[in-house]
Design a protein around this motif. Structure first.
Motif, short mmCIF file in Angstrom:
data_model
loop_
_atom_site.label_atom_id
_atom_site.label_comp_id
_atom_site.label_asym_id
_atom_site.label_seq_id
_atom_site.Cartn_x
_atom_site.Cartn_y
_atom_site.Cartn_z
N SER A 91 0.81 -1.22 0.00
CA SER A 91 0.00 0.00 0.00
C SER A 91 0.84 1.27 0.00
CB SER A 91 -0.91 0.02 1.23
OG SER A 91 -1.66 -1.16 1.34
N ALA A 92 0.23 2.35 -0.50
CA ALA A 92 0.81 3.69 -0.42
C ALA A 92 2.19 3.79 -1.06
CB ALA A 92 0.86 4.16 1.04
N ASN A 93 2.33 3.22 -2.25
CA ASN A 93 3.52 3.40 -3.07
C ASN A 93 3.10 4.08 -4.38
OD1 ASN A 93 5.92 2.05 -1.68
ND2 ASN A 93 4.37 0.45 -1.48
N THR A 94 3.87 3.92 -5.43
CA THR A 94 3.49 4.48 -6.73
C THR A 94 3.56 3.40 -7.81
OG1 THR A 94 5.77 5.26 -7.09
CG2 THR A 94 4.21 6.83 -6.15
N LEU A 95 3.18 2.19 -7.43
CA LEU A 95 3.21 1.07 -8.36
C LEU A 95 2.19 1.27 -9.49
CD1 LEU A 95 3.29 -1.86 -5.76
CD2 LEU A 95 5.22 -0.99 -7.10
N LYS A 96 2.62 1.09 -10.72
CA LYS A 96 1.72 1.20 -11.87
C LYS A 96 1.24 -0.17 -12.34
CE LYS A 96 3.47 5.60 -13.64
NZ LYS A 96 4.02 6.32 -14.82
N GLU A 97 1.93 -1.21 -11.91
CA GLU A 97 1.54 -2.56 -12.29
C GLU A 97 2.08 -3.57 -11.30
OE1 GLU A 97 3.22 -3.43 -16.08
OE2 GLU A 97 5.29 -3.37 -15.38
N LEU A 98 1.46 -4.72 -11.29
CA LEU A 98 1.98 -5.87 -10.57
C LEU A 98 2.49 -6.84 -11.61
CD1 LEU A 98 -0.79 -6.49 -7.86
CD2 LEU A 98 1.42 -5.35 -7.56
N PRO A 99 3.64 -7.46 -11.38
CA PRO A 99 4.20 -8.37 -12.39
C PRO A 99 3.42 -9.68 -12.46
CG PRO A 99 5.53 -8.44 -10.40
CD PRO A 99 4.52 -7.35 -10.19
N LEU A 118 -2.02 1.78 -9.96
CA LEU A 118 -2.29 0.63 -10.82
C LEU A 118 -3.37 0.96 -11.85
CD1 LEU A 118 -2.43 -2.18 -8.09
CD2 LEU A 118 -0.50 -1.60 -9.57
N THR A 119 -3.12 0.62 -13.10
CA THR A 119 -4.11 0.82 -14.15
C THR A 119 -4.73 -0.50 -14.60
OG1 THR A 119 -2.38 0.72 -15.86
CG2 THR A 119 -2.97 2.90 -15.00
N GLU A 120 -4.08 -1.61 -14.28
CA GLU A 120 -4.60 -2.92 -14.60
C GLU A 120 -3.96 -3.96 -13.69
OE1 GLU A 120 -3.63 -3.82 -18.62
OE2 GLU A 120 -1.46 -3.75 -18.31
N LEU A 121 -4.53 -5.15 -13.68
CA LEU A 121 -4.01 -6.25 -12.89
C LEU A 121 -3.52 -7.35 -13.82
CD1 LEU A 121 -6.79 -6.55 -10.15
CD2 LEU A 121 -4.59 -5.37 -9.96
N PRO A 122 -2.52 -8.10 -13.42
CA PRO A 122 -2.05 -9.20 -14.27
C PRO A 122 -3.06 -10.34 -14.27
CG PRO A 122 -0.92 -9.26 -12.16
CD PRO A 122 -1.72 -7.99 -12.17
N SER A 123 -3.15 -11.03 -15.38
CA SER A 123 -4.07 -12.17 -15.45
C SER A 123 -3.66 -13.27 -14.48
CB SER A 123 -4.11 -12.72 -16.87
OG SER A 123 -2.81 -13.16 -17.28
N SER A 124 -2.38 -13.30 -14.12
CA SER A 124 -1.89 -14.33 -13.21
C SER A 124 -2.43 -14.19 -11.80
CB SER A 124 -0.35 -14.30 -13.17
OG SER A 124 0.12 -13.06 -12.67
N ILE A 125 -3.12 -13.08 -11.51
CA ILE A 125 -3.68 -12.92 -10.17
C ILE A 125 -4.70 -14.01 -9.89
CG2 ILE A 125 -5.65 -11.40 -10.72
CD1 ILE A 125 -4.68 -9.73 -8.23
N GLY A 126 -5.26 -14.58 -10.94
CA GLY A 126 -6.21 -15.66 -10.78
C GLY A 126 -5.58 -16.94 -10.25
N GLU A 138 -8.31 3.21 -4.25
CA GLU A 138 -7.52 4.39 -4.60
C GLU A 138 -6.37 4.08 -5.55
OE1 GLU A 138 -6.85 7.27 -1.34
OE2 GLU A 138 -7.92 5.80 -0.10
N ASN A 139 -6.72 3.46 -6.66
CA ASN A 139 -5.79 3.26 -7.76
C ASN A 139 -6.38 3.89 -9.01
OD1 ASN A 139 -3.26 1.44 -7.21
ND2 ASN A 139 -4.88 0.55 -5.95
N GLN A 140 -5.95 3.47 -10.16
CA GLN A 140 -6.47 4.01 -11.42
C GLN A 140 -6.95 2.89 -12.35
OE1 GLN A 140 -3.48 6.70 -13.10
NE2 GLN A 140 -2.93 7.41 -11.05
N LEU A 141 -7.46 1.84 -11.76
CA LEU A 141 -7.92 0.69 -12.52
C LEU A 141 -9.09 1.06 -13.43
CD1 LEU A 141 -7.83 -2.00 -9.68
CD2 LEU A 141 -6.21 -1.78 -11.59
N SER A 161 -12.90 3.86 -5.33
CA SER A 161 -12.05 4.99 -5.75
C SER A 161 -11.05 4.58 -6.82
CB SER A 161 -11.33 5.61 -4.55
OG SER A 161 -12.27 6.08 -3.59
N ASN A 162 -11.56 3.96 -7.87
CA ASN A 162 -10.79 3.66 -9.07
C ASN A 162 -11.46 4.32 -10.26
OD1 ASN A 162 -8.36 1.63 -8.85
ND2 ASN A 162 -9.83 0.97 -7.29
N CYS A 163 -11.18 3.86 -11.44
CA CYS A 163 -11.72 4.47 -12.67
C CYS A 163 -12.40 3.43 -13.55
CB CYS A 163 -10.59 5.15 -13.45
SG CYS A 163 -9.64 6.37 -12.52
N LEU A 164 -13.07 2.48 -12.92
CA LEU A 164 -13.66 1.37 -13.66
C LEU A 164 -14.75 1.83 -14.63
CD1 LEU A 164 -13.84 -1.27 -10.79
CD2 LEU A 164 -12.17 -1.12 -12.65
N GLY A 165 -15.36 2.98 -14.36
CA GLY A 165 -16.38 3.51 -15.26
C GLY A 165 -15.82 4.03 -16.56
#
Length: 277
Positions: A91-99, A118-126, A138-141, A161-165
């Motif tokens: 939490s509370a970093n400036t990560l734009k993605e998870l590997p 974060l603007t998206e999540l990796p498919s591997s999260i599944g 509070e990301n930018q997903l 508090s993301n941007c899913l819309g």
């Protein structure tokens, strides 16, 4: 039901600030350190300290990297030696993605990634089959991978508090084994105009927060969720509720369905549970 209800009259947006603090003392920075406040309030910890945190995680099973000024995960954070992690606090970093390599955390139960970029999540999260809580507030997903539906043990999903819309959500994102596990879902403050059809199939859902979006209507199927105890759909553009919606809910707890006009001004109660008044 002892749950806090947000009553701020906002039509939509991403201004809700929520704490994602972890109670476990092992995640707190040491007293007297010059970087205790982290990147949000001060300087990030030295690289050597971050490396030590990664090394310690192999034995503590807690990867404590909150407020470390990270733009990407440090070396070793997705190494095989951390496959038995139980908690990762990013939490509370400036990560734009998870590997994609985060799939190595096969034993992970809690993943905290709120307050990043974060603007998206990796498919591997599944593949995080043991995950029980996923905090992404509070990301930018703008979208979510349909692979989320594979998380058959996930109980809590925080997406407020993301941007899913501004993007599009796969219709089946809340389907699969997730539909029989998820108990709490927060989609507030995303600018959503509609909801994925699979949301009405979350058969054990107890708490659903949809406030501060731009929803014109609610899926009629929500009334069939027999475990639902709390539904907040306030501060949307709702003009009515589906026929028989309140009857189907059977007042299992609380429904909030206030309406905001396009300018976020007038508020109207659209319906209340019969025995709640």
């Amino acid at each position: 039901v002892g749950l806090k209800v947000c009553t701020d009259a906002l039509a939509m947006g991403c201004s809700c600030v929520k704490s994602t603090a972890v109670e476990d003392a092992t995640l707190q920075p040491p007293r007297g350190s010059g970087w205790a406040s982290g990147s949000k309030k001060g300087l990030p910890p030295p690289s050597g300290v971050i490396a030590k945190k990664v090394t310690q995680a192999a034995s503590t099973r807690v990867l404590a990297l909150r407020e470390c000024g990270l733009k990407q995960l440090p070396v070793g954070a997705t190494g095989a030696e951390l496959a038995n992690l139980r908690t990762a606090d990013l939490s509370a970093n400036t990560l734009k993605e998870l590997p994609e390599a985060c799939s190595v955390w096969s034993g992970l139960q809690t993943l905290l990634c709120s307050q990043n970029a974060l603007t998206e999540l990796p498919s591997s999260i599944g593949q995080l089959a043991s995950l029980q809580k996923l905090a992404l507030s509070e990301n930018q997903l703008r979208t979510l991978p349909v692979e989320l539906s594979q998380l058959g043990k996930l109980k809590t999903l925080q997406l407020d508090s993301n941007c899913l819309g501004k993007g599009s959500l796969p219709p089946d994102v809340f389907g699969g084994t997730l539909s029989r596990a998820l108990e709490e879902l927060d989609l507030s403050a995303n600018g959503l105009e509609e909801l994925p059809s699979s949301i009405a199939g979350l058969v054990v859902l107890q708490r659903l927060v949809l406030s501060r979006n731009r929803l014109l209507q609610l899926p009629a199927g929500l009334g069939e969720l027999v475990e639902l105890q709390y539904l907040d759909a306030s501060d949307n553009l709702l003009s009515t509720l589906p026929d028989g919606f309140l009857v189907k809910l059977k007042c299992r707890a609380m429904l909030r369905a206030r309406r905001s006009d396009p300018h976020g001004q007038s508020q109207h109660i659209l319906g209340v549970c019969p025995s709640c008044g």
